[in-house]
Design an enzyme around this catalytic site. Structure first.
Site, PDB file in Angstrom:
ATOM      1  N   ARG A  13      20.194 -81.736  38.679  1.00  0.00           N
ATOM      2  CA  ARG A  13      21.253 -82.748  38.596  1.00  0.00           C
ATOM      3  C   ARG A  13      21.578 -83.077  37.139  1.00  0.00           C
ATOM      4  NH1 ARG A  13      22.704 -87.470  36.212  1.00  0.00           N
ATOM      5  NH2 ARG A  13      20.537 -88.174  36.360  1.00  0.00           N
ATOM      6  N   CYS A 238      22.320 -84.137  26.562  1.00  0.00           N
ATOM      7  CA  CYS A 238      23.074 -83.933  25.325  1.00  0.00           C
ATOM      8  C   CYS A 238      23.996 -82.739  25.479  1.00  0.00           C
ATOM      9  CB  CYS A 238      22.175 -83.712  24.135  1.00  0.00           C
ATOM     10  SG  CYS A 238      23.142 -83.418  22.627  1.00  0.00           S
ATOM     11  N   ASN A 247      17.083 -84.403  27.641  1.00  0.00           N
ATOM     12  CA  ASN A 247      15.906 -84.566  28.484  1.00  0.00           C
ATOM     13  C   ASN A 247      14.724 -83.788  27.930  1.00  0.00           C
ATOM     14  OD1 ASN A 247      16.556 -86.109  30.920  1.00  0.00           O
ATOM     15  ND2 ASN A 247      18.125 -84.540  31.239  1.00  0.00           N
TER      16      ASN A 247
END
Lengths: 301, 301
Positions: A13, A238, A247
């Site tokens: 996700r 990002c 992450n």
């Protein structure tokens, strides 16, 4: 203390929604199935937001429908509102992720509402999901700092966490959305949160923007947290610059715990095979440390 | 516990020796002076190895001669043998770094001698440096793992550390040469080392190959270590691939401690100006997290 940790992979996700190139539905399905094969037992698969917001995840319903489920694996999805909940229930998700921010300006920017106005929107989602017997997790952004306000008082975090549990969530996930946290801060926030919630209901979600994510996870672990998010290949968070960190990479978190002798349930070799496969799918090198080591980018002597 | 940490920048030596493009002598001098201006009080400037080994550092004598010294700043250099020590003394170094490995095969590969054969070579260097009133630091490689042997028993590390102090070193620096350490291991090694050496004589030197460096520094800090190495821009330790991690970036270590409220003596704004300047000098983007944030590579919201 039990030497076991539960890792959630949010790559399908949070990672893929930030990729410029849309990934085909069948490859999303394959990614989730490969992750399950590697032993991952908690996966954030997609998001039931309106397709206009995040077109990359418009196929959430179909992805869920096509995944061959495994017992003991929790497949979750982001759900912003009741319309999204209806879709999530139809898609047979195991867990619903509702979300808001600990800081007013970030919440307003992301959800277009004040913090106080957000609870009434979340309430029917939480209650509807509970009525279906689903796990409900509350994702709180900007817990360790806000891009607009800077420091976020712990009292504000506690107030949001408390209200979310009053609404009926089962667990909370505390997010360092812009990757500014340092480990002493993590230790202190966790200590405060523990006063109102047992730690088996708390996850931590870190971004590695400033290279602090693994240290923050270690601090969370020392403070008693046993649930952490990571994203395969470090994808997500990002979208602007390849190599820049969003992450924390799931496989780097995996290295941390496996080498510390903590049981993760995940097979690191099989997991790294998935990383290599995903690199082919999205057509660019994945920037996690573990992947660079696997590619032999540098084995300094 | 005193909330103060001493950071050593090994970039001028360990960083620049791994750059393909030779940096002009006057720019090396300027780098060291800029670091001192930013408040760095311990700098590994160069190496007095034979120029045939590391041509990039053949100008060590001249670099030292041209630096305008500051009171309270320790400028150190790597010294492999007595010939090197003569040059180091002539260059007026403040501190001499002798080096060896905790694992036999790495020591043999690097120094072409067994561990037992290495002590007689180091003894006259250590004693000669002490006779000149210089600080002598023993750098021990592969403390947390060896590229040829894998795990390195702590007993082996302790034996090397003990012998080095018997030779007369003032301090020891424990190096994770290939970046395999995890924080629980750091905590346990430091605890063992503390049984034979007070921690104000111990530095830790981490590589970020697997993204564990900041977590390892935090674990060292929690265990009571107050001296850590970093390299400006993360330069060094991995000459093969841009972006692959060698030395932990000094500025990322700086972020960790400054944000934790620990006094470093270094001005982060001025330090980041040096990073930006160095990027221009070596003509490629520096890969530290702090530098990427400063460049605005990603400020996720």
């Amino acid at each position: 203390m039990e030497e076991r940790v539960w890792l959630r992979d949010v790559g399908p996700r949070d990672g893929l929604q930030n990729e410029r190139v849309a990934v085909a539905t069948e490859l999303k399905v394959e990614l989730v199935e490969r992750l399950m094969d590697a032993g991952v037992v908690s996966i954030e698969v997609s998001s039931f937001v309106h397709p206009r917001w995040i077109p990359q995840l418009a196929d959430a319903d179909e992805v869920f429908a096509r995944i061959r489920r495994r017992p003991g694996v929790e497949l979750s999805a982001l759900v912003p509102n009741e319309r999204g909940l209806d879709r999530a229930i139809a898609a047979k998700v195991d867990a619903v992720h509702v979300f808001m921010s600990a800081s007013e300006s970030h919440n307003r920017k992301n959800i277009n509402k004040s913090i106080a106005e957000t609870y009434p929107v979340l309430r029917p989602v939480v209650q509807g999901a509970k009525a279906e017997g689903l796990v409900v997790r509350g994702y709180v952004s900007t817990v360790f700092g806000c891009p607009y306000e800077g420091d976020v008082p712990v009292s504000q975090v506690l107030s949001v966490v408390e209200r979310l549990f009053e609404l009926g969530i089962d667990e909370v996930a505390l997010g360092d959305t812009i990757g500014v946290a340092v480990p002493s801060q993590v230790a202190s926030v966790v200590r405060e949160v523990e006063r109102i919630v047992p730690l088996d209901r708390v996850s931590l979600h870190f971004h590695d923007t400033r290279g602090m994510a693994i240290a923050n996870i270690y601090a969370g672990w020392l403070a008693g947290v046993r649930r952490f998010d990571g994203s395969i290949g470090g994808l997500g968070g990002c979208p602007y610059a390849p190599g820049a960190s969003g992450n924390v990479a799931f496989e780097d978190v995996l290295y941390l715990f496996e080498k510390m002798g903590v049981e993760t349930g995940v097979d690191p070799v099989r997991y790294m095979d998935v990383v290599a496969w995903l690199e082919g799918v999205i057509g660019k090198p994945l920037a996690s440390h573990a992947r660079q080591v696997a590619r032999g980018a540098c084995e300094a002597t």
